[in-house]
Design a protein around this motif. Structure first.
Motif, PDB file in Angstrom:
ATOM      1  N   LEU A  29       0.849  -1.192   0.000  1.00 13.53           N
ATOM      2  CA  LEU A  29       0.000   0.000   0.000  1.00 13.53           C
ATOM      3  C   LEU A  29       0.884   1.240   0.000  1.00 13.53           C
ATOM      4  CD1 LEU A  29      -2.826  -0.978   2.516  1.00 13.53           C
ATOM      5  CD2 LEU A  29      -2.904  -0.988   0.005  1.00 13.53           C
ATOM      6  N   ILE A  30       0.624   2.133  -0.956  1.00 23.65           N
ATOM      7  CA  ILE A  30       1.366   3.383  -1.072  1.00 23.65           C
ATOM      8  C   ILE A  30       0.591   4.458  -0.325  1.00 23.65           C
ATOM      9  CG2 ILE A  30       2.287   5.102  -2.673  1.00 23.65           C
ATOM     10  CD1 ILE A  30       2.247   2.904  -4.826  1.00 23.65           C
ATOM     11  N   PRO A  31       1.154   5.041   0.726  1.00 24.66           N
ATOM     12  CA  PRO A  31       0.421   6.066   1.482  1.00 24.66           C
ATOM     13  C   PRO A  31       0.074   7.268   0.598  1.00 24.66           C
ATOM     14  CG  PRO A  31       2.409   5.365   2.636  1.00 24.66           C
ATOM     15  CD  PRO A  31       2.497   4.811   1.252  1.00 24.66           C
ATOM     16  N   TYR A  32      -1.204   7.661   0.634  1.00 24.65           N
ATOM     17  CA  TYR A  32      -1.612   8.884  -0.073  1.00 24.65           C
ATOM     18  C   TYR A  32      -2.927   9.370   0.521  1.00 24.65           C
ATOM     19  CZ  TYR A  32      -2.451  12.387  -3.603  1.00 24.65           C
ATOM     20  OH  TYR A  32      -2.670  13.592  -4.221  1.00 24.65           O
ATOM     21  N   GLY A  33      -2.862  10.434   1.299  1.00 24.09           N
ATOM     22  CA  GLY A  33      -4.067  10.985   1.904  1.00 24.09           C
ATOM     23  C   GLY A  33      -4.804   9.935   2.710  1.00 24.09           C
ATOM     24  N   THR A  34      -6.115   9.918   2.521  1.00 23.61           N
ATOM     25  CA  THR A  34      -6.948   8.944   3.241  1.00 23.61           C
ATOM     26  C   THR A  34      -7.210   7.685   2.423  1.00 23.61           C
ATOM     27  OG1 THR A  34      -8.956  10.026   2.417  1.00 23.61           O
ATOM     28  CG2 THR A  34      -8.100  10.774   4.544  1.00 23.61           C
ATOM     29  N   LEU A  63      12.142  -7.889 -16.815  1.00 24.45           N
ATOM     30  CA  LEU A  63      11.782  -6.719 -16.021  1.00 24.45           C
ATOM     31  C   LEU A  63      10.930  -7.114 -14.819  1.00 24.45           C
ATOM     32  CD1 LEU A  63      10.760  -4.456 -19.019  1.00 24.45           C
ATOM     33  CD2 LEU A  63      12.725  -4.037 -17.546  1.00 24.45           C
ATOM     34  N   ALA A  64      11.081  -6.396 -13.728  1.00 19.77           N
ATOM     35  CA  ALA A  64      10.110  -6.459 -12.638  1.00 19.77           C
ATOM     36  C   ALA A  64       8.925  -5.580 -13.023  1.00 19.77           C
ATOM     37  CB  ALA A  64      10.742  -5.958 -11.347  1.00 19.77           C
ATOM     38  N   THR A  65       7.765  -5.835 -12.424  1.00 19.89           N
ATOM     39  CA  THR A  65       6.589  -5.014 -12.718  1.00 19.89           C
ATOM     40  C   THR A  65       5.963  -4.504 -11.430  1.00 19.89           C
ATOM     41  OG1 THR A  65       5.148  -6.976 -12.804  1.00 19.89           O
ATOM     42  CG2 THR A  65       6.061  -6.173 -14.895  1.00 19.89           C
ATOM     43  N   MET A  66       5.400  -3.292 -11.508  1.00 20.29           N
ATOM     44  CA  MET A  66       4.702  -2.672 -10.384  1.00 20.29           C
ATOM     45  C   MET A  66       3.423  -2.058 -10.935  1.00 20.29           C
ATOM     46  SD  MET A  66       6.178   0.296  -7.845  1.00 20.29           S
ATOM     47  CE  MET A  66       5.161   1.086  -6.589  1.00 20.29           C
ATOM     48  N   LEU A  67       2.270  -2.647 -10.627  1.00 19.66           N
ATOM     49  CA  LEU A  67       0.975  -2.203 -11.153  1.00 19.66           C
ATOM     50  C   LEU A  67       0.274  -1.323 -10.121  1.00 19.66           C
ATOM     51  CD1 LEU A  67       1.636  -4.774 -12.893  1.00 19.66           C
ATOM     52  CD2 LEU A  67      -0.818  -5.110 -13.090  1.00 19.66           C
ATOM     53  N   VAL A  68      -0.154  -0.140 -10.557  1.00 21.46           N
ATOM     54  CA  VAL A  68      -0.805   0.801  -9.647  1.00 21.46           C
ATOM     55  C   VAL A  68      -1.982   1.464 -10.353  1.00 21.46           C
ATOM     56  CG1 VAL A  68      -0.506   2.846  -8.199  1.00 21.46           C
ATOM     57  CG2 VAL A  68       1.423   1.276  -8.536  1.00 21.46           C
ATOM     58  N   ASP A  69      -3.135   1.496  -9.679  1.00 22.80           N
ATOM     59  CA  ASP A  69      -4.289   2.268 -10.131  1.00 22.80           C
ATOM     60  C   ASP A  69      -4.253   3.600  -9.386  1.00 22.80           C
ATOM     61  OD1 ASP A  69      -6.693   3.363 -10.872  1.00 22.80           O
ATOM     62  OD2 ASP A  69      -7.917   1.651 -10.278  1.00 22.80           O
ATOM     63  N   LEU A  70      -4.023   4.688 -10.123  1.00 22.55           N
ATOM     64  CA  LEU A  70      -3.904   6.002  -9.490  1.00 22.55           C
ATOM     65  C   LEU A  70      -5.244   6.528  -8.995  1.00 22.55           C
ATOM     66  CD1 LEU A  70      -1.461   7.757 -11.990  1.00 22.55           C
ATOM     67  CD2 LEU A  70      -0.906   6.589  -9.849  1.00 22.55           C
ATOM     68  N   GLN A  71      -6.336   5.936  -9.453  1.00 24.64           N
ATOM     69  CA  GLN A  71      -7.670   6.394  -9.057  1.00 24.64           C
ATOM     70  C   GLN A  71      -8.517   5.171  -8.692  1.00 24.64           C
ATOM     71  OE1 GLN A  71      -9.356   9.079 -11.897  1.00 24.64           O
ATOM     72  NE2 GLN A  71     -11.269   9.342 -10.785  1.00 24.64           N
ATOM     73  N   ALA A  93       0.350  14.128  -8.723  1.00 27.31           N
ATOM     74  CA  ALA A  93       0.865  14.008  -7.354  1.00 27.31           C
ATOM     75  C   ALA A  93       0.855  12.553  -6.901  1.00 27.31           C
ATOM     76  CB  ALA A  93       0.026  14.871  -6.415  1.00 27.31           C
ATOM     77  N   ARG A  94      -0.203  11.826  -7.266  1.00 33.14           N
ATOM     78  CA  ARG A  94      -0.278  10.402  -6.910  1.00 33.14           C
ATOM     79  C   ARG A  94       0.837   9.614  -7.621  1.00 33.14           C
ATOM     80  NH1 ARG A  94      -6.320   8.583  -5.825  1.00 33.14           N
ATOM     81  NH2 ARG A  94      -7.193  10.545  -5.065  1.00 33.14           N
ATOM     82  N   THR A 121       3.939   7.545  -6.056  1.00 36.20           N
ATOM     83  CA  THR A 121       4.214   6.161  -6.459  1.00 36.20           C
ATOM     84  C   THR A 121       5.692   5.968  -6.770  1.00 36.20           C
ATOM     85  OG1 THR A 121       1.975   5.827  -7.324  1.00 36.20           O
ATOM     86  CG2 THR A 121       3.710   4.402  -8.195  1.00 36.20           C
ATOM     87  N   LEU A 122       6.271   6.887  -7.535  1.00 37.86           N
ATOM     88  CA  LEU A 122       7.682   6.766  -7.905  1.00 37.86           C
ATOM     89  C   LEU A 122       8.596   6.974  -6.704  1.00 37.86           C
ATOM     90  CD1 LEU A 122       7.592   8.621 -11.351  1.00 37.86           C
ATOM     91  CD2 LEU A 122       7.611   6.156 -10.922  1.00 37.86           C
ATOM     92  N   SER A 123       8.208   7.851  -5.791  1.00 32.03           N
ATOM     93  CA  SER A 123       8.982   8.028  -4.553  1.00 32.03           C
ATOM     94  C   SER A 123       8.933   6.757  -3.710  1.00 32.03           C
ATOM     95  CB  SER A 123       8.438   9.215  -3.761  1.00 32.03           C
ATOM     96  OG  SER A 123       8.602  10.430  -4.463  1.00 32.03           O
ATOM     97  N   PHE A 124       7.747   6.145  -3.650  1.00 35.26           N
ATOM     98  CA  PHE A 124       7.586   4.895  -2.899  1.00 35.26           C
ATOM     99  C   PHE A 124       8.452   3.792  -3.518  1.00 35.26           C
ATOM    100  CE2 PHE A 124       5.448   0.857  -2.052  1.00 35.26           C
ATOM    101  CZ  PHE A 124       5.241   0.923  -0.684  1.00 35.26           C
ATOM    102  N   LEU A 125       8.503   3.751  -4.846  1.00 35.03           N
ATOM    103  CA  LEU A 125       9.344   2.768  -5.543  1.00 35.03           C
ATOM    104  C   LEU A 125      10.783   2.870  -5.068  1.00 35.03           C
ATOM    105  CD1 LEU A 125       9.925   0.757  -7.949  1.00 35.03           C
ATOM    106  CD2 LEU A 125      10.248   2.802  -9.352  1.00 35.03           C
TER     107      LEU A 125
END
Length: 436
Positions: free
Chosen positions: A211-216, A260-268, A286-287, A291-295
């Motif tokens: 889980l990537i922290p972002y707001g609530t 390659l490694a993969t990282m799947l993220v739904d920004l919304q 911003a999201r 995500t990239l900072s969390f990576l």
């Protein structure tokens, strides 16, 4: 050993050396130790002229197989022998997994090519990132039987005929089952491995949700990788997760097969459809930045070069983010995205090598992509993927997207920095800015 020297570019890359027993095992052991590579066996056995079995019992035929070959009656006994050998050689562990890795297949020589053909063909179905056939000696005709199955052939000597492999070795001994078991069980002479200056840290096989922290509303990230990936593909979209799930997983599997490694993220994650308003683009950017900072801060992929694959509305914030933070990404790929929403200023400032892909059947989408392509000055390529409408739901179109993206990431994440520009699949090197 000369063969190990010829394979030196793969030293300390996390490669997997697989030897065909029994004769290939002493050769493969030396190669693996010299490269600091993992070592295991690949089971294959010739049963008739041009015909061989792999470790699963599947029969493979080369071009030299006889039409009247009586392989059916031979198959059962030979497959029993293969199973017996595997049980004797590695009785307490599973075979190494070749998926997503550089795999080097070794034997002590090749005459007809049938055995190596079966080994390579069975491994190809398991999606290695790169498949290499390495041999001290082989006939030219035998190499022709396996050439199409390998990404690279490494062979030290290619005589026209080989009557006996023993004639080409200073010392040639038959290898016993006990010797195979001993050599297979040995730890690499290079272990523990020490990474040289600038080497990418070793990454274990991985499959987890974070889980990537972002707001609530934290963002859910799915991380998957074979051991020692060469880079990481961050795959983002904005909403419509239910429809995109199967498509995203398919593309991720294909990219992992490229190493390659993969990282799947739904920004919304709360969006049922991919239709974010223009006013929401700053929040999506911003999201993505989070995500990239969390990576970089919280995943095992922190030291790997990263490429970003985005689709739909997520393309605009991706382009903006890449323009604002040029050092974050080594490559960018956009699929059917509203790239025009990024704005001319961001497109013109973009430095990251960018691949644009849009459906060939939508005139408005083509116009948007052509206009954006003309405004960019970075290394870029525009591909029109055959598809009806603006979607990419059929498997053929998805396969082309996976190939284009994998090749683009492989090229630019490997630090090959020569500028290039391409249009509709054609590439032109060293194009100066502004010459679109």
């Amino acid at each position: 050993m000369e063969l190990a020297s010829a394979l030196r570019p793969y030293r300390e890359t996390g490669a997997l050396v697989l030897a065909i027993p029994r004769g290939g095992v002493p050769v493969g052991r030396v190669v693996a130790d010299a490269l600091g590579a993992d070592f295991d066996l690949v089971m294959a056995r010739r049963i008739d002229a041009g015909v061989a079995l792999d470790g699963t019992g599947k029969t493979w035929h080369t071009n030299d197989a006889h039409a009247d070959s009586n392989t059916g009656s031979l198959r059962g006994a030979h497959f029993d022998q293969l199973c017996r050998q595997r049980a004797v050689y590695t009785p307490v562990r599973k075979p190494a997994e070749p998926g997503g890795r550089v795999v080097i297949v070794v034997d002590d020589g090749l005459v007809s090519g049938a055995t190596m053909h079966a080994a390579l063909a069975s491994l190809r179905k398991r999606h290695p990132a790169r498949l290499i056939c390495a041999l001290p000696i082989a006939t030219r005709a035998g190499l022709d039987q396996v050439r199409a199955l390998a990404d690279e052939l490494v062979c030290l000597d290619t005589p026209d005929r080989i009557e006996s492999l023993a004639h080409f070795y200073r010392e040639f001994r038959l290898v016993s089952d006990d010797q195979v078991r001993q050599l297979t069980g040995m730890a690499s002479a290079q272990s523990p491995r020490r990474a040289g200056p600038g080497a990418v840290p070793s990454v274990p096989a991985l499959s987890k949700v974070m889980l990537i922290p972002y707001g609530t509303t934290p963002l859910r990230a799915i991380l998957e990788s074979a051991p020692n990936p060469v880079g990481v593909a961050v795959m983002v979209h904005a909403g419509d997760a239910q429809r995109r799930a199967a498509r995203s997983q398919y593309l991720a599997r294909k990219l992992r097969a490229k190493g390659l490694a993969t990282m799947l993220v739904d920004l919304q994650p709360d969006g049922r459809v991919d239709n974010a308003q223009v006013s929401a683009l700053d929040d999506l950017a911003a999201r993505l930045d989070q995500t990239l900072s969390f990576l970089r801060a919280s995943t095992p992929f922190a030291g790997l070069p990263a490429g970003l694959l985005c689709a739909g509305t997520a393309a605009a914030p991706a382009l903006r983010s890449a323009a604002d933070h040029p050092s974050q990404l080594g490559a960018l790929a956009c699929v059917a995205g509203r790239i025009d929403l990024a704005g001319s200023a961001a497109l013109q400032r973009l430095e990251t090598p960018t691949l644009l892909m849009c459906a060939s059947g939508t005139a408005e989408s083509i116009r948007i992509h052509q206009r954006a392509f003309e405004q960019m000055h970075c290394p870029r390529q525009l591909n029109l993927v055959p598809a009806s409408g603006c979607g990419f739901d059929d498997r053929k179109a998805l396969a082309e997207i996976a190939t284009l993206t994998g090749d683009w990431f492989e090229r630019h994440l490997a630090n090959q920095t020569r500028p290039c520009l391409g249009y509709r699949g054609e590439e032109v090197s060293s194009i100066s800015p502004g010459q679109s």
